[in-house]
Motif scaffolding. Structure first.
Motif, mmCIF file in Angstrom:
data_model
loop_
_atom_site.group_PDB
_atom_site.id
_atom_site.type_symbol
_atom_site.label_atom_id
_atom_site.label_comp_id
_atom_site.label_asym_id
_atom_site.label_seq_id
_atom_site.Cartn_x
_atom_site.Cartn_y
_atom_site.Cartn_z
ATOM 1 N N GLN A 1 0.859 -1.171 0.000
ATOM 2 C CA GLN A 1 0.000 0.000 0.000
ATOM 3 C C GLN A 1 0.904 1.233 0.000
ATOM 4 O OE1 GLN A 1 -2.273 -0.948 3.633
ATOM 5 N NE2 GLN A 1 -4.109 -0.771 2.383
ATOM 6 N N THR A 2 0.470 2.278 -0.705
ATOM 7 C CA THR A 2 1.331 3.453 -0.838
ATOM 8 C C THR A 2 0.525 4.749 -0.754
ATOM 9 O OG1 THR A 2 1.156 3.512 -3.261
ATOM 10 C CG2 THR A 2 2.979 2.239 -2.319
ATOM 11 N N VAL A 3 1.241 5.826 -0.429
ATOM 12 C CA VAL A 3 0.737 7.190 -0.539
ATOM 13 C C VAL A 3 1.806 8.012 -1.246
ATOM 14 C CG1 VAL A 3 0.427 9.318 0.802
ATOM 15 C CG2 VAL A 3 -0.920 7.326 1.359
ATOM 16 N N VAL A 4 1.399 8.794 -2.244
ATOM 17 C CA VAL A 4 2.340 9.652 -2.968
ATOM 18 C C VAL A 4 2.175 11.092 -2.492
ATOM 19 C CG1 VAL A 4 2.377 8.141 -4.985
ATOM 20 C CG2 VAL A 4 0.713 10.010 -4.888
ATOM 21 N N GLY A 5 3.096 11.941 -2.931
ATOM 22 C CA GLY A 5 3.067 13.325 -2.484
ATOM 23 C C GLY A 5 1.784 14.049 -2.843
ATOM 24 N N GLY A 6 1.213 13.710 -4.011
ATOM 25 C CA GLY A 6 -0.044 14.333 -4.409
ATOM 26 C C GLY A 6 -1.186 14.003 -3.471
ATOM 27 N N ASP A 7 -1.200 12.761 -2.964
ATOM 28 C CA ASP A 7 -2.226 12.367 -1.986
ATOM 29 C C ASP A 7 -2.086 13.207 -0.722
ATOM 30 O OD1 ASP A 7 -3.079 10.282 -3.690
ATOM 31 O OD2 ASP A 7 -1.601 8.906 -2.831
ATOM 32 N N MET A 8 -0.840 13.356 -0.279
ATOM 33 C CA MET A 8 -0.580 14.156 0.913
ATOM 34 C C MET A 8 -1.041 15.593 0.700
ATOM 35 S SD MET A 8 3.122 15.351 2.393
ATOM 36 C CE MET A 8 3.251 16.748 3.519
ATOM 37 N N PHE A 9 -0.652 16.176 -0.432
ATOM 38 C CA PHE A 9 -0.957 17.587 -0.604
ATOM 39 C C PHE A 9 -2.444 17.833 -0.729
ATOM 40 C CE2 PHE A 9 -1.539 21.667 -2.613
ATOM 41 C CZ PHE A 9 -0.808 22.455 -1.742
ATOM 42 N N ALA A 10 -3.199 16.901 -1.302
ATOM 43 C CA ALA A 10 -4.649 17.079 -1.387
ATOM 44 C C ALA A 10 -5.244 17.204 0.010
ATOM 45 C CB ALA A 10 -5.279 15.909 -2.132
ATOM 46 N N ALA A 11 -4.750 16.370 0.946
ATOM 47 C CA ALA A 11 -5.241 16.438 2.328
ATOM 48 C C ALA A 11 -4.739 17.689 3.028
ATOM 49 C CB ALA A 11 -4.811 15.192 3.089
ATOM 50 N N VAL A 12 -3.467 18.031 2.826
ATOM 51 C CA VAL A 12 -2.895 19.223 3.449
ATOM 52 C C VAL A 12 -3.583 20.484 2.939
ATOM 53 C CG1 VAL A 12 -0.805 20.629 3.667
ATOM 54 C CG2 VAL A 12 -0.668 18.155 3.905
ATOM 55 N N ARG A 13 -3.893 20.508 1.645
ATOM 56 C CA ARG A 13 -4.544 21.681 1.060
ATOM 57 C C ARG A 13 -5.861 21.993 1.755
ATOM 58 N NH1 ARG A 13 -6.004 21.288 -5.137
ATOM 59 N NH2 ARG A 13 -7.629 19.938 -4.284
ATOM 60 N N GLU A 14 -6.645 20.965 2.061
ATOM 61 C CA GLU A 14 -7.923 21.198 2.731
ATOM 62 C C GLU A 14 -7.712 21.769 4.131
ATOM 63 O OE1 GLU A 14 -10.832 21.039 1.125
ATOM 64 O OE2 GLU A 14 -9.474 20.657 -0.558
ATOM 65 N N LEU A 15 -6.696 21.257 4.836
ATOM 66 C CA LEU A 15 -6.407 21.775 6.177
ATOM 67 C C LEU A 15 -5.917 23.224 6.103
ATOM 68 C CD1 LEU A 15 -4.605 18.675 7.730
ATOM 69 C CD2 LEU A 15 -6.936 19.448 8.173
ATOM 70 N N MET A 16 -5.075 23.530 5.116
ATOM 71 C CA MET A 16 -4.576 24.894 4.970
ATOM 72 C C MET A 16 -5.708 25.857 4.632
ATOM 73 S SD MET A 16 -0.780 24.630 3.224
ATOM 74 C CE MET A 16 -1.371 23.982 1.663
ATOM 75 N N LEU A 17 -6.614 25.437 3.753
ATOM 76 C CA LEU A 17 -7.726 26.305 3.401
ATOM 77 C C LEU A 17 -8.637 26.551 4.606
ATOM 78 C CD1 LEU A 17 -8.651 25.064 -0.182
ATOM 79 C CD2 LEU A 17 -7.810 27.333 0.452
ATOM 80 N N ASP A 18 -8.881 25.496 5.388
ATOM 81 C CA ASP A 18 -9.672 25.680 6.609
ATOM 82 C C ASP A 18 -9.021 26.716 7.520
ATOM 83 O OD1 ASP A 18 -11.482 23.784 5.748
ATOM 84 O OD2 ASP A 18 -10.697 22.171 7.009
ATOM 85 N N PHE A 19 -7.710 26.630 7.645
ATOM 86 C CA PHE A 19 -6.960 27.563 8.491
ATOM 87 C C PHE A 19 -7.042 28.983 7.935
ATOM 88 C CE2 PHE A 19 -2.912 29.795 9.233
ATOM 89 C CZ PHE A 19 -2.842 29.785 10.618
ATOM 90 N N LEU A 20 -6.835 29.144 6.631
ATOM 91 C CA LEU A 20 -6.826 30.460 6.023
ATOM 92 C C LEU A 20 -8.204 31.114 6.033
ATOM 93 C CD1 LEU A 20 -4.494 29.650 3.006
ATOM 94 C CD2 LEU A 20 -3.956 31.231 4.873
ATOM 95 N N LEU A 21 -9.254 30.307 5.984
ATOM 96 C CA LEU A 21 -10.609 30.830 5.929
ATOM 97 C C LEU A 21 -11.253 30.990 7.307
ATOM 98 C CD1 LEU A 21 -11.940 28.741 2.900
ATOM 99 C CD2 LEU A 21 -11.102 31.103 2.885
ATOM 100 N N ALA A 22 -10.501 30.691 8.354
ATOM 101 C CA ALA A 22 -11.071 30.704 9.695
ATOM 102 C C ALA A 22 -11.382 32.108 10.191
ATOM 103 C CB ALA A 22 -10.135 29.999 10.682
ATOM 104 N N GLN A 23 -10.632 33.091 9.696
ATOM 105 C CA GLN A 23 -10.872 34.473 10.118
ATOM 106 C C GLN A 23 -10.301 35.426 9.087
ATOM 107 O OE1 GLN A 23 -8.610 34.408 13.891
ATOM 108 N NE2 GLN A 23 -7.217 35.885 12.971
ATOM 109 N N GLY A 24 -10.620 36.702 9.215
ATOM 110 C CA GLY A 24 -10.110 37.713 8.296
ATOM 111 C C GLY A 24 -11.002 37.875 7.083
ATOM 112 N N PRO A 25 -10.561 38.672 6.091
ATOM 113 C CA PRO A 25 -11.385 38.973 4.914
ATOM 114 C C PRO A 25 -11.822 37.731 4.135
ATOM 115 C CG PRO A 25 -9.552 40.499 5.054
ATOM 116 C CD PRO A 25 -9.332 39.455 6.098
ATOM 117 N N LEU A 26 -10.981 36.703 4.072
ATOM 118 C CA LEU A 26 -11.337 35.498 3.326
ATOM 119 C C LEU A 26 -12.453 34.722 3.985
ATOM 120 C CD1 LEU A 26 -7.890 34.079 2.159
ATOM 121 C CD2 LEU A 26 -9.642 35.143 0.750
#
Length: 271
Positions: free
Chosen positions: A244-269
């Motif tokens: 079984q494997t995970v590639v960098g693209g799999d990781m970044f898809a999950a990380v991207r969602e966490l980063m967007l949640d963080f960026l959208l948590a407050q402020g103008p966005l």
């Protein structure tokens, strides 16, 4: 139907900074995700050398429509110092991979790489609890993955890095919270249920394998953080054995969602 990118004087801006930067795939995906949510915002790549990083942050922070920064290699440790506040996990690691504005214009940082990687592992069928893990690479992503593996219950974590000082510093930093669970590793995955490459080795065709593929077997879970190439020689070797494997693209898809949640948590966005 192709969505037309909204870009005008009211557009909010995010930056992704690294050295190099040409390999990143996130600007298009993040920009599309934001605009699909009805937010007039884009992500722009910035190629900045370590020597110019401080001046870059000081300059770009003057832009009133800049709401966040995504951080990639090799700046995750250095950008921690640019934050006036951080999440607990970022503070524990001394590294960030995403930053958003505080109300006073300063920066608040988080490190999502580890949580994203473990989420991708679980999605691929790997449950880390009670398993022995080998991690190659003690840089920004590797440090975050190490902490997340320990927080998610691995029984033992061996860390290998050609930079032995960086390896030892990470082991010492994490051992305070997880006594007796960390040790020095090598590129030999024998006896481990999980083997992950979090180093840049494998980005170039001439690179050696970061983990000795001759010691892999089909029962192991093998991961890589590299996104280009999409499937590294290490992952090719592991898949040939039935791992079984995970590639960098799999990781970044999950990380991207966490980063967007963080960026959208407050402020103008967030509005």
């Amino acid at each position: 139907m192709t969505q037309t990118l909204q870009l005008d004087g009211a557009t909010r801006v995010l930056a992704i900074v690294g050295d190099p930067i040409a390999q990143v795939k996130s600007p298009a995906g993040v920009s599309a995700s934001l605009q699909q949510q009805g937010r007039n915002a884009i992500l722009v790549p910035s190629h900045v050398s370590p020597a110019n990083l401080d001046a870059y942050v000081k300059g770009i922070s003057l832009a009133g429509n800049l709401d966040g920064i995504i951080v990639t290699v090799p700046h995750k440790f250095a950008m921690f110092a640019q934050c006036s506040s951080t999440s607990d996990r970022a503070r524990r690691l001394g590294a960030v991979n995403v930053m958003r504005r505080n109300a006073d214009g300063s920066w608040h940082g988080d490190m999502c790489d580890g949580a994203g990687y473990v989420a991708a592992m679980r999605e691929a069928g790997c449950q880390p609890e009670g398993k022995r893990a080998l991690l190659v690479g003690a840089g920004g992503a590797g440090s975050a993955i190490a902490l997340a593996l320990l927080e998610n219950g691995v029984s033992e974590l061996a860390i290998h890095d050609a930079d032995t000082s960086r390896r030892d510093q990470l082991i010492a930093r994490l051992s305070a919270g997880f006594p007796g669970q960390l040790r020095i590793g090598s590129n030999d995955p024998s006896g481990f249920a999980i083997a992950i490459n979090a180093s840049p080795t494998g980005m170039q065709a001439s690179d050696p394998l970061p983990i000795d593929a001759s010691k892999l077997d089909g029962t192991m879970f093998v991961g890589d953080v590299i996104t280009a190439p999409a499937v590294t020689p290490l992952i090719e070797s592991a898949r040939a054995l039935g791992c079984q494997t995970v590639v960098g693209g799999d990781m970044f898809a999950a990380v991207r969602e966490l980063m967007l949640d963080f960026l959208l948590a407050q402020g103008p966005l967030a509005r």
